[in-house]
Design an enzyme around this catalytic site. Structure first.
Site, PDB file in Angstrom:
ATOM      1  N   SER A   7     -45.302  -3.471  -8.141  1.00  0.00           N
ATOM      2  CA  SER A   7     -45.803  -4.915  -7.879  1.00  0.00           C
ATOM      3  C   SER A   7     -45.186  -5.259  -6.454  1.00  0.00           C
ATOM      4  CB  SER A   7     -45.483  -5.767  -8.867  1.00  0.00           C
ATOM      5  OG  SER A   7     -45.507  -7.149  -8.594  1.00  0.00           O
ATOM      6  N   ASP A  33     -49.455  -9.108  -5.503  1.00  0.00           N
ATOM      7  CA  ASP A  33     -49.362 -10.501  -6.169  1.00  0.00           C
ATOM      8  C   ASP A  33     -49.806 -11.429  -5.001  1.00  0.00           C
ATOM      9  OD1 ASP A  33     -46.129 -10.059  -7.665  1.00  0.00           O
ATOM     10  OD2 ASP A  33     -48.249  -9.786  -8.427  1.00  0.00           O
ATOM     11  N   GLY A 142     -43.881 -15.822 -10.341  1.00  0.00           N
ATOM     12  CA  GLY A 142     -43.751 -16.549  -9.033  1.00  0.00           C
ATOM     13  C   GLY A 142     -42.593 -15.754  -8.283  1.00  0.00           C
ATOM     14  N   PHE A 143     -41.721 -15.084  -9.267  1.00  0.00           N
ATOM     15  CA  PHE A 143     -40.531 -14.477  -8.307  1.00  0.00           C
ATOM     16  C   PHE A 143     -40.175 -13.320  -8.775  1.00  0.00           C
ATOM     17  CE2 PHE A 143     -39.883 -17.987  -5.607  1.00  0.00           C
ATOM     18  CZ  PHE A 143     -40.412 -19.261  -6.352  1.00  0.00           C
ATOM     19  N   GLY A 145     -37.024 -10.108  -9.720  1.00  0.00           N
ATOM     20  CA  GLY A 145     -35.617 -10.147  -9.966  1.00  0.00           C
ATOM     21  C   GLY A 145     -35.136 -11.101 -11.334  1.00  0.00           C
ATOM     22  N   ASP A 171     -45.736  -7.007 -16.720  1.00  0.00           N
ATOM     23  CA  ASP A 171     -45.455  -7.290 -15.264  1.00  0.00           C
ATOM     24  C   ASP A 171     -44.312  -8.404 -15.298  1.00  0.00           C
ATOM     25  OD1 ASP A 171     -47.083  -9.222 -12.688  1.00  0.00           O
ATOM     26  OD2 ASP A 171     -45.368  -7.567 -12.606  1.00  0.00           O
ATOM     27  N   GLY A 193     -41.286  -4.791 -10.022  1.00  0.00           N
ATOM     28  CA  GLY A 193     -41.133  -5.002  -8.487  1.00  0.00           C
ATOM     29  C   GLY A 193     -39.731  -4.710  -8.116  1.00  0.00           C
ATOM     30  N   SER A 194     -38.812  -5.670  -8.378  1.00  0.00           N
ATOM     31  CA  SER A 194     -37.467  -5.455  -7.810  1.00  0.00           C
ATOM     32  C   SER A 194     -36.924  -4.181  -8.097  1.00  0.00           C
ATOM     33  CB  SER A 194     -36.509  -6.470  -8.107  1.00  0.00           C
ATOM     34  OG  SER A 194     -36.632  -6.543  -9.367  1.00  0.00           O
TER      35      SER A 194
END
Ligand code: DX5
Length: 215
Positions: A7, A33, A142-143, A145, A171, A193-194
């Site tokens: 992501s 995103d 929204g963010f 981590g 996700d 993602g992270s």
């Protein structure tokens, strides 16, 4: 074994370009995103510059995660991209999810519903036979981590109990510590993602996650 779809949640063109380059050839597909700063308190660069962003996506298949208050407007900006495979729309962002799903399918793209952690799976149940994917957020969107919300596991299991054919993506908060339980619960896709993009060895990150899926 669940598929890994990294992501990309980025706020500038440099990161967007470098993250795409870093995973091209390593995965079949990425998730982009699109956040408008209203539906979630963050604004992503591909949302702000769709035409520029689309030029960086000529060599890899992708899906869009719409974290926006006006999904139809954004769909119209992206729908004709030849590498776009799937559009994922938050059920919380519209009062007419059915027509949005139909609009996406009219262009022969896959259509999915996204549920925030606090949204019940029963809000999406009426559409289980109409969607190509159900994405369950493991974090408040929204963010990157953030910590994985454990109740997401029960949501995966419950959806599969209701209809084992529902294609589930997870996700948010997917990492080395959570990936095994997410896979065991029945997820078909995970969208780290992270866990992929943090640090300086993206290929190793993907290999480590893949190895945990095959363990
Ligand atoms: C959260 C995004 C996620 C995010 C995942 O708002 O929708 O796709 O990029 O990042 P991690 O895996 O770090 O939670």
């Amino acid at each position: 074994m669940p598929k890994i779809i990294p992501s990309l949640l980025v706020t500038n063109e440099t990161d967007f370009e470098s993250q795409i380059k870093s995973v091209t050839g390593l995965v079949d597909m990425i998730q982009v995103d699109l956040a408008d700063g209203k539906f979630v308190p963050n604004t992503t660069w591909p949302y702000q510059e769709p035409q520029k962003a689309q030029k960086h996506l000529e060599n890899i298949d992708f899906e869009l995660h719409l974290m926006v208050e006006e999904p139809l407007k954004i769909i119209k900006q992206w729908i004709n991209h030849k590498r776009l495979k799937r559009i994922l729309v938050h059920i919380e962002s519209t009062n007419d999810i059915e027509s949005i799903l139909s609009e996406i399918k009219m262009f022969h793209k896959e259509a999915g519903i996204v549920l925030n952690p606090t949204t019940s799976i029963y809000d999406a149940e009426p559409y289980f036979d109409k969607i190509d994917s159900l994405m369950l957020m493991g974090v408040k969107p929204g963010f990157q981590g953030q910590a994985f919300i454990p109740s997401t596991i029960d949501k995966i299991k419950k959806v599969k109990e209701i209809n084992k054919n529902v294609f589930i993506e997870i996700d948010g908060g997917v990492n080395k510590l959570t990936i095994t339980q997410i896979a065991r619960a029945g997820a078909d896709v995970i969208c780290p993602g992270s866990a992929v993009f943090k640090g300086d060895n993206i290929e190793n990150n993907i290999t480590d996650l893949t190895n945990l899926l095959t363990a």
